[in-house]
Design a protein around this motif. Sequence first.
Motif, PDB file in Angstrom:
ATOM      1  N   PRO A 161       0.820  -1.219   0.000  1.00 25.08           N
ATOM      2  CA  PRO A 161       0.000   0.000   0.000  1.00 25.08           C
ATOM      3  C   PRO A 161       0.854   1.270   0.000  1.00 25.08           C
ATOM      4  N   ALA A 162       1.951   1.275   0.757  1.00 20.97           N
ATOM      5  CA  ALA A 162       2.779   2.491   0.833  1.00 20.97           C
ATOM      6  C   ALA A 162       3.411   2.783  -0.531  1.00 20.97           C
ATOM      7  N   ALA A 163       3.938   1.745  -1.190  1.00 16.61           N
ATOM      8  CA  ALA A 163       4.582   1.945  -2.494  1.00 16.61           C
ATOM      9  C   ALA A 163       3.541   2.359  -3.538  1.00 16.61           C
ATOM     10  N   ALA A 164       2.355   1.737  -3.468  1.00 17.24           N
ATOM     11  CA  ALA A 164       1.306   2.043  -4.440  1.00 17.24           C
ATOM     12  C   ALA A 164       0.889   3.508  -4.295  1.00 17.24           C
ATOM     13  N   ARG A 165       0.824   3.950  -3.059  1.00 20.25           N
ATOM     14  CA  ARG A 165       0.434   5.343  -2.798  1.00 20.25           C
ATOM     15  C   ARG A 165       1.476   6.301  -3.362  1.00 20.25           C
ATOM     16  N   LYS A 166       2.737   5.954  -3.183  1.00 20.85           N
ATOM     17  CA  LYS A 166       3.800   6.826  -3.700  1.00 20.85           C
ATOM     18  C   LYS A 166       3.803   6.829  -5.232  1.00 20.85           C
ATOM     19  N   GLN A 167       3.558   5.661  -5.819  1.00 24.12           N
ATOM     20  CA  GLN A 167       3.477   5.622  -7.294  1.00 24.12           C
ATOM     21  C   GLN A 167       2.369   6.529  -7.775  1.00 24.12           C
ATOM     22  N   TRP A 168       1.264   6.481  -7.042  1.00 23.60           N
ATOM     23  CA  TRP A 168       0.103   7.277  -7.422  1.00 23.60           C
ATOM     24  C   TRP A 168       0.435   8.775  -7.303  1.00 23.60           C
ATOM     25  N   ILE A 169       1.125   9.158  -6.244  1.00 23.88           N
ATOM     26  CA  ILE A 169       1.491  10.573  -6.064  1.00 23.88           C
ATOM     27  C   ILE A 169       2.441  10.998  -7.186  1.00 23.88           C
ATOM     28  N   ALA A 170       3.458  10.170  -7.442  1.00 31.18           N
ATOM     29  CA  ALA A 170       4.455  10.516  -8.465  1.00 31.18           C
ATOM     30  C   ALA A 170       3.799  10.624  -9.839  1.00 31.18           C
ATOM     31  N   GLY A 171       2.749   9.821 -10.046  1.00 32.85           N
ATOM     32  CA  GLY A 171       2.128   9.754 -11.367  1.00 32.85           C
ATOM     33  C   GLY A 171       1.070  10.820 -11.609  1.00 32.85           C
ATOM     34  N   THR A 172       0.820  11.704 -10.649  1.00 33.20           N
ATOM     35  CA  THR A 172      -0.197  12.743 -10.831  1.00 33.20           C
ATOM     36  C   THR A 172       0.081  13.504 -12.130  1.00 33.20           C
ATOM     37  N   LEU A 173      -0.903  13.561 -13.000  1.00 30.22           N
ATOM     38  CA  LEU A 173      -0.655  14.161 -14.307  1.00 30.22           C
ATOM     39  C   LEU A 173      -0.403  15.660 -14.215  1.00 30.22           C
ATOM     40  N   ARG A 174      -1.247  16.320 -13.452  1.00 32.06           N
ATOM     41  CA  ARG A 174      -1.086  17.767 -13.363  1.00 32.06           C
ATOM     42  C   ARG A 174      -1.117  18.218 -11.914  1.00 32.06           C
ATOM     43  N   PRO A 175       0.049  18.386 -11.286  1.00 34.46           N
ATOM     44  CA  PRO A 175       0.035  18.862  -9.901  1.00 34.46           C
ATOM     45  C   PRO A 175      -0.702  20.202  -9.817  1.00 34.46           C
ATOM     46  N   ALA A 176      -1.421  20.411  -8.711  1.00 36.95           N
ATOM     47  CA  ALA A 176      -2.264  21.606  -8.599  1.00 36.95           C
ATOM     48  C   ALA A 176      -1.439  22.877  -8.433  1.00 36.95           C
ATOM     49  N   GLY A 177      -0.212  22.749  -7.964  1.00 37.78           N
ATOM     50  CA  GLY A 177       0.615  23.930  -7.740  1.00 37.78           C
ATOM     51  C   GLY A 177       2.031  23.514  -7.433  1.00 37.78           C
TER      52      GLY A 177
END
Length: 393
Positions: free
Chosen positions: A272-288
């Motif tokens: 779960p921790a690695a999956a969460r980090k992958q998901w964060i890294a993969g954000t297409l357009r960071p909000a700021g």
Amino acid sequence: MTARSPDSAAPLRLARRIVVKVGSALLVDADSGRINRAWLETLIDDLLRLRRRGQGVILVSSGAIALGRRRLGLKPGALKLEESQAAAAVGQIRLAHAYKELLEAHEVTVAQVLLTLEDSERRRRYLNARATLESLLALGALPVINENDTVATAEIRYGDNDRLAARVAQMTGAECLVLLSDVDGLYSADPNKEAGAQFIHEVRHITPEIEAMAGRPASQFGSGGMAAKIMAARIAVAAGCHLCIAAGSHPHPLRRIEEGADCTWFVPTATPAAARKQWIAGTLRPAGAITIDGGALRALLEGRSLLPAGVTGARGRFDRGDTVSVLTGDGVEVARGLVAYSDADAARIMGCQSSQIEDLLGFRGRDEMIHRDDLVLLPRAAVPEQAAQALPP
Ligand code: GLU
């Protein structure tokens, strides 16, 4: 894959946190329309055994509509939306009462949490729901969750607790989700129609063939059937959580899985921790974006959190929980993370000590601008020369 691993039930024994979902068909006796108490006691016994082993347990329980409809004298067959909402209101209170009685007999405090689709899809509400569940678990309560069917209308409801349970597993970083229902797992074809239908013990990739095995999705008002379970599996494995589809009608349904009963396991490829980090890294357009100083960069490279003191600027519009880029003074993106403050609040507390946050904002937020659990360093290539030397190879 139909083969079975030698110790397929290991996730259930080893998970730090487990979500168990029970379907209406198990909880509610079809003849009397009442709670199947004798069976429920055996399930509770199993849940308490997991807790005694030190595992965190969350129960997602259906049954409100099934219990309430009989009480209101609604006829068998499909209900109109208003009727199921009314039935849920009547049934949920009975359901909660049963859990309270049965769990308090064992000195366990039960907490009712009613969620809607928006609580898992909207960032802010998601964070609030997650924080509530975390607090309940930390305080030793056993959360019992259902969809808030009484207020959820057609377009904003899950309609099935399988996907709701998968969202809860994702939200709480659970390593194992067990869906207990009246089916014992996934078959290659309908076993009632095809003699050669094979039982599937383990799924490592949810391919179109696997989806086809689930058949057509059930109507949005009924519970979702196998198609909803496969959708739940998609959500769970993407979040690094093992998911098990198992027959629940036997006494002690969880113990039975550990004792080797047939069931279908969906296996994730990451924790779960690695999956969460992958998901964060993969954000297409960071909000700021947030700019940091050299001291903060060193802290990040050493695996520490980003504190307000090391922040020198905030750009863009973002809210608490949004993904932002973390930039060096020269504008190089070194990390991404889920920020704990909005852009306006971040601008107010940047450069300050965490102990000053309450005075500056009027509320006590997190000490970190981005907690290290919510932060991912980007690959070496994106990090400037000097800083890169401090990165692990
Ligand atoms: N939330 C519904 C209930 O409690 C059940 C949904 C489902 O069957 O998955 O009656």
